[in-house]
Design a protein around this motif. Sequence first.
Motif, PDB file in Angstrom:
ATOM      1  N   SER A 569       0.812  -1.214   0.000  1.00  0.00           N
ATOM      2  CA  SER A 569       0.000   0.000   0.000  1.00  0.00           C
ATOM      3  C   SER A 569       0.851   1.272   0.000  1.00  0.00           C
ATOM      4  CB  SER A 569      -0.919  -0.005   1.222  1.00  0.00           C
ATOM      5  OG  SER A 569      -1.878  -1.019   1.140  1.00  0.00           O
ATOM      6  N   ALA A 570       2.161   1.149  -0.187  1.00  0.00           N
ATOM      7  CA  ALA A 570       3.012   2.335  -0.198  1.00  0.00           C
ATOM      8  C   ALA A 570       2.668   3.238  -1.374  1.00  0.00           C
ATOM      9  CB  ALA A 570       4.490   1.923  -0.247  1.00  0.00           C
ATOM     10  N   LEU A 571       3.002   4.528  -1.247  1.00  0.00           N
ATOM     11  CA  LEU A 571       2.699   5.500  -2.298  1.00  0.00           C
ATOM     12  C   LEU A 571       3.532   5.214  -3.543  1.00  0.00           C
ATOM     13  CD1 LEU A 571       2.567   8.870  -0.306  1.00  0.00           C
ATOM     14  CD2 LEU A 571       0.662   7.407  -0.988  1.00  0.00           C
ATOM     15  N   ASN A 572       2.896   5.397  -4.698  1.00  0.00           N
ATOM     16  CA  ASN A 572       3.575   5.298  -5.992  1.00  0.00           C
ATOM     17  C   ASN A 572       3.465   6.659  -6.667  1.00  0.00           C
ATOM     18  OD1 ASN A 572       4.839   4.247  -8.295  1.00  0.00           O
ATOM     19  ND2 ASN A 572       2.860   3.885  -9.241  1.00  0.00           N
ATOM     20  N   ILE A 573       4.595   7.323  -6.915  1.00  0.00           N
ATOM     21  CA  ILE A 573       4.614   8.685  -7.432  1.00  0.00           C
ATOM     22  C   ILE A 573       5.199   8.679  -8.841  1.00  0.00           C
ATOM     23  CG2 ILE A 573       5.410  11.040  -7.037  1.00  0.00           C
ATOM     24  CD1 ILE A 573       5.725  10.376  -4.106  1.00  0.00           C
ATOM     25  N   GLU A 574       4.451   9.272  -9.778  1.00  0.00           N
ATOM     26  CA  GLU A 574       4.915   9.466 -11.144  1.00  0.00           C
ATOM     27  C   GLU A 574       4.747  10.940 -11.488  1.00  0.00           C
ATOM     28  OE1 GLU A 574       6.334   7.215 -12.906  1.00  0.00           O
ATOM     29  OE2 GLU A 574       5.881   5.463 -11.650  1.00  0.00           O
ATOM     30  N   SER A 575       5.754  11.557 -12.136  1.00  0.00           N
ATOM     31  CA  SER A 575       5.666  12.982 -12.434  1.00  0.00           C
ATOM     32  C   SER A 575       6.494  13.312 -13.652  1.00  0.00           C
ATOM     33  CB  SER A 575       6.138  13.811 -11.229  1.00  0.00           C
ATOM     34  OG  SER A 575       6.008  15.199 -11.487  1.00  0.00           O
ATOM     35  N   THR A 576       6.002  14.299 -14.431  1.00  0.00           N
ATOM     36  CA  THR A 576       6.714  14.816 -15.593  1.00  0.00           C
ATOM     37  C   THR A 576       6.772  16.325 -15.471  1.00  0.00           C
ATOM     38  OG1 THR A 576       5.897  13.007 -16.961  1.00  0.00           O
ATOM     39  CG2 THR A 576       6.786  14.929 -18.096  1.00  0.00           C
ATOM     40  N   PRO A 577       7.956  16.929 -15.492  1.00  0.00           N
ATOM     41  CA  PRO A 577       8.055  18.386 -15.360  1.00  0.00           C
ATOM     42  C   PRO A 577       7.214  19.083 -16.421  1.00  0.00           C
ATOM     43  CG  PRO A 577      10.220  17.371 -15.153  1.00  0.00           C
ATOM     44  CD  PRO A 577       9.287  16.293 -15.561  1.00  0.00           C
ATOM     45  N   GLY A 578       6.422  20.055 -15.962  1.00  0.00           N
ATOM     46  CA  GLY A 578       5.574  20.825 -16.864  1.00  0.00           C
ATOM     47  C   GLY A 578       4.256  20.160 -17.210  1.00  0.00           C
ATOM     48  N   GLN A 579       4.050  18.889 -16.827  1.00  0.00           N
ATOM     49  CA  GLN A 579       2.816  18.185 -17.174  1.00  0.00           C
ATOM     50  C   GLN A 579       2.008  17.768 -15.954  1.00  0.00           C
ATOM     51  OE1 GLN A 579       3.455  14.974 -19.912  1.00  0.00           O
ATOM     52  NE2 GLN A 579       4.839  16.179 -21.215  1.00  0.00           N
ATOM     53  N   GLY A 580       2.627  17.599 -14.802  1.00  0.00           N
ATOM     54  CA  GLY A 580       1.860  17.260 -13.624  1.00  0.00           C
ATOM     55  C   GLY A 580       2.423  16.067 -12.875  1.00  0.00           C
ATOM     56  N   THR A 581       1.694  15.697 -11.820  1.00  0.00           N
ATOM     57  CA  THR A 581       2.125  14.624 -10.911  1.00  0.00           C
ATOM     58  C   THR A 581       0.938  13.710 -10.626  1.00  0.00           C
ATOM     59  OG1 THR A 581       3.747  16.102  -9.887  1.00  0.00           O
ATOM     60  CG2 THR A 581       3.175  14.097  -8.672  1.00  0.00           C
ATOM     61  N   TYR A 586      -2.980   1.897  -2.660  1.00  0.00           N
ATOM     62  CA  TYR A 586      -4.015   0.867  -2.562  1.00  0.00           C
ATOM     63  C   TYR A 586      -4.417   0.686  -1.110  1.00  0.00           C
ATOM     64  CZ  TYR A 586      -5.772  -3.927  -2.174  1.00  0.00           C
ATOM     65  OH  TYR A 586      -6.515  -5.043  -1.873  1.00  0.00           O
ATOM     66  N   ILE A 587      -5.740   0.623  -0.863  1.00  0.00           N
ATOM     67  CA  ILE A 587      -6.277   0.370   0.478  1.00  0.00           C
ATOM     68  C   ILE A 587      -7.032  -0.951   0.442  1.00  0.00           C
ATOM     69  CG2 ILE A 587      -7.819   1.175   2.285  1.00  0.00           C
ATOM     70  CD1 ILE A 587      -7.310   3.992   1.455  1.00  0.00           C
ATOM     71  N   PRO A 588      -6.568  -1.974   1.161  1.00  0.00           N
ATOM     72  CA  PRO A 588      -7.322  -3.232   1.186  1.00  0.00           C
ATOM     73  C   PRO A 588      -8.599  -3.083   1.980  1.00  0.00           C
ATOM     74  CG  PRO A 588      -5.442  -3.338   2.672  1.00  0.00           C
ATOM     75  CD  PRO A 588      -5.324  -2.030   1.942  1.00  0.00           C
ATOM     76  N   GLY A 589      -9.615  -3.875   1.641  1.00  0.00           N
ATOM     77  CA  GLY A 589     -10.886  -3.820   2.336  1.00  0.00           C
ATOM     78  C   GLY A 589     -10.882  -4.714   3.557  1.00  0.00           C
ATOM     79  N   GLY A 590     -11.981  -4.681   4.298  1.00  0.00           N
ATOM     80  CA  GLY A 590     -12.154  -5.586   5.428  1.00  0.00           C
ATOM     81  C   GLY A 590     -11.740  -5.035   6.761  1.00  0.00           C
ATOM     82  N   VAL A 591     -11.257  -3.751   6.866  1.00  0.00           N
ATOM     83  CA  VAL A 591     -10.873  -3.178   8.161  1.00  0.00           C
ATOM     84  C   VAL A 591     -12.107  -2.540   8.773  1.00  0.00           C
ATOM     85  CG1 VAL A 591      -9.382  -1.545   9.336  1.00  0.00           C
ATOM     86  CG2 VAL A 591      -8.565  -2.771   7.332  1.00  0.00           C
ATOM     87  N   PRO A 592     -12.575  -2.922   9.954  1.00  0.00           N
ATOM     88  CA  PRO A 592     -13.800  -2.369  10.528  1.00  0.00           C
ATOM     89  C   PRO A 592     -13.635  -0.928  10.937  1.00  0.00           C
ATOM     90  CG  PRO A 592     -12.701  -3.762  12.112  1.00  0.00           C
ATOM     91  CD  PRO A 592     -11.924  -3.893  10.837  1.00  0.00           C
ATOM     92  N   VAL A 593     -14.691  -0.176  10.870  1.00  0.00           N
ATOM     93  CA  VAL A 593     -14.670   1.221  11.299  1.00  0.00           C
ATOM     94  C   VAL A 593     -14.796   1.265  12.810  1.00  0.00           C
ATOM     95  CG1 VAL A 593     -15.854   3.423  11.108  1.00  0.00           C
ATOM     96  CG2 VAL A 593     -15.702   1.911   9.136  1.00  0.00           C
ATOM     97  N   ASP A 594     -13.867   2.026  13.462  1.00  0.00           N
ATOM     98  CA  ASP A 594     -13.908   2.130  14.924  1.00  0.00           C
ATOM     99  C   ASP A 594     -15.100   2.991  15.351  1.00  0.00           C
ATOM    100  OD1 ASP A 594     -11.715   0.616  14.952  1.00  0.00           O
ATOM    101  OD2 ASP A 594     -10.296   2.248  15.367  1.00  0.00           O
TER     102      ASP A 594
END
Length: 594
Positions: A569-581, A586-594
């Motif tokens: 689930s780590a961040l994946n960063i892609e970027s092109t100068p002058g075009q954006g980032t 990814y967040i897996p499902g199944g974690v209950p809400v506290d």
Amino acid sequence: MFLFRMMNDMKMKKKLALTFISAAVLPLVLSGLFLTGKLREIVIKDALTQISNNVERVQKRTEELLKVPLDISYRLTVDNRMKRVATQQYEDYADVIQAYREYTDIRDYIQLYKEISGIRVYVVNPGALNNWEFIQPDERIMAKTWYKEAIEQKGLAGWNLIKDEQSGSEQLSLIRSFSADSLGRKGVLAINIDQRQLSSILDQESFTTMIVDNKNRIVGSNEAGYWGRELSEMDGDQQILSGQEGSYDTVINGRDSKVVVASLEPENSWNGLRIISIFTYSDMMRDANRVIRLGAIVITASLIFAAVLIYAFASLLSGRLLRLSKHMTRVGSGSWEAYLHIDGKDEVGLLSRQFNSLIRSVHELVQEVQDTNNQKILVEQRQNEMRFKMLASQINPHFLFNSLESIRMEAHIRKQDDIAEAVWLLSTLLRSSLEAGNGSIPLCKELERVRCYLDMQKFRYEDRLEYRLVSDPDLDTMPVPPLIIQPLVENSIIHGLDNREEGVTVWVEISRVPKGASVKVSDNGAGITPERLAGIRAELAESIHEQESERIGIRNVNDRLVLLYGGTSALNIESTPGQGTVITFYIPGGVPVD
């Protein structure tokens, strides 16, 4: 009674040897002879069944292979663009080359389908050129038997072993004619079957297997020396040449053999192919005899080895060893408190005392290891909880500073009362940030916090900032960590608007994926230079950060994702100068809400 007394008086090693011989050797020998005969029958029967199954399997797989060029030929014969390229009148060679370059369907078919290796279109057009795809047939080509047959069959497909114009080798090819234009001119289409695909089908067979065309030429074989030869060159029965379908006994190269022949008639074809599989009885019996000899050797060696071991170790068996063995069994089942007492100062007595001492030591060691592991797990749990709380709390002061600075500057510049709206937005964000703990919140609440933040920033930047929020409604109740998307949006605004007068658009897209959700935050802003992007990726790739960094927002989000869900689930960063980032995670499902 005499027999029982004699057995009781007999020493243990002799008693075990006699018992083994009378109760094991004789029945085993008789069973081995019986099973050997049955095994011979089964091997022969299985070999006969296997060759039939092999032919059927080759027939089906070859038929599937031939369907690909057959389907491509249907498409090409009704392709008006192909016909126009092949028949139109060209003013010069430049027009021909341009037309060939623009028509890419043939090249696309070759790249898309591994079952074919080449496609050639034969159409008489004096103004055209040959490029291994469109070929002008000369008198030599038009005199070929396969070319004449294709014209005579009026669109039916044929399967022939023909010489490829480019490689010069003979290959199994689909041949069919087609109407080139409205004037009645005929063209011929030739599609080469990839020889590697055909060979891969046959190479999996253990018996000699061949594919033969209607002229008894071998177009495919798992025997390297047979390919391309005439079937008549084999010293065999005339039944093979006659094309009769079925199985029969024959003599090939002076050896008794079994032959199975199956016909393969592709759809809408004027001729077909035959699958021929051959195996000799000597080969079949050789495998059976090898199995029988191997079985006899194994049985004999096992009997001799067992008899020697029984006779050698029978004298070592005694009541004291049996008692020790039973005690070991109890200990193995988990009875650590069971202790054995055996009188005597010999090796057995010493072994029993040492075993008792070992049991006590092992029991104490197991208890110590369990206590140590429990303490270690507890310490790691407390450390992770403390680290998580520290990481979650870092983002609030950072965000509060930026928000208050934005409102202050706007109030100073505008001197208008509509600043109240921004203050309300800020208060909403501060309230939600202060209420955020270490638990999870529904995704819809996190998105509401992001929307509130974007509205406040849009109040500051006006037309220079646009945003889009897109989320699957089914994911509204999905539990997520608090403040997991807003720092990424903040990063897009701060760095995306850097030195950009024309403004920036921020997209937040959340979509359903297997077993979770995919979150994507993107912008069309200034982007990140390759050197800076490499530094960010290197910093995020390190273990959980313990010291300050200039990228507190991105670092904080990445660390919490890794702590909660793992490295996937780590961040994946892609970027092109002058075009954006673009930042995704990814967040897996199944974690209950506290």
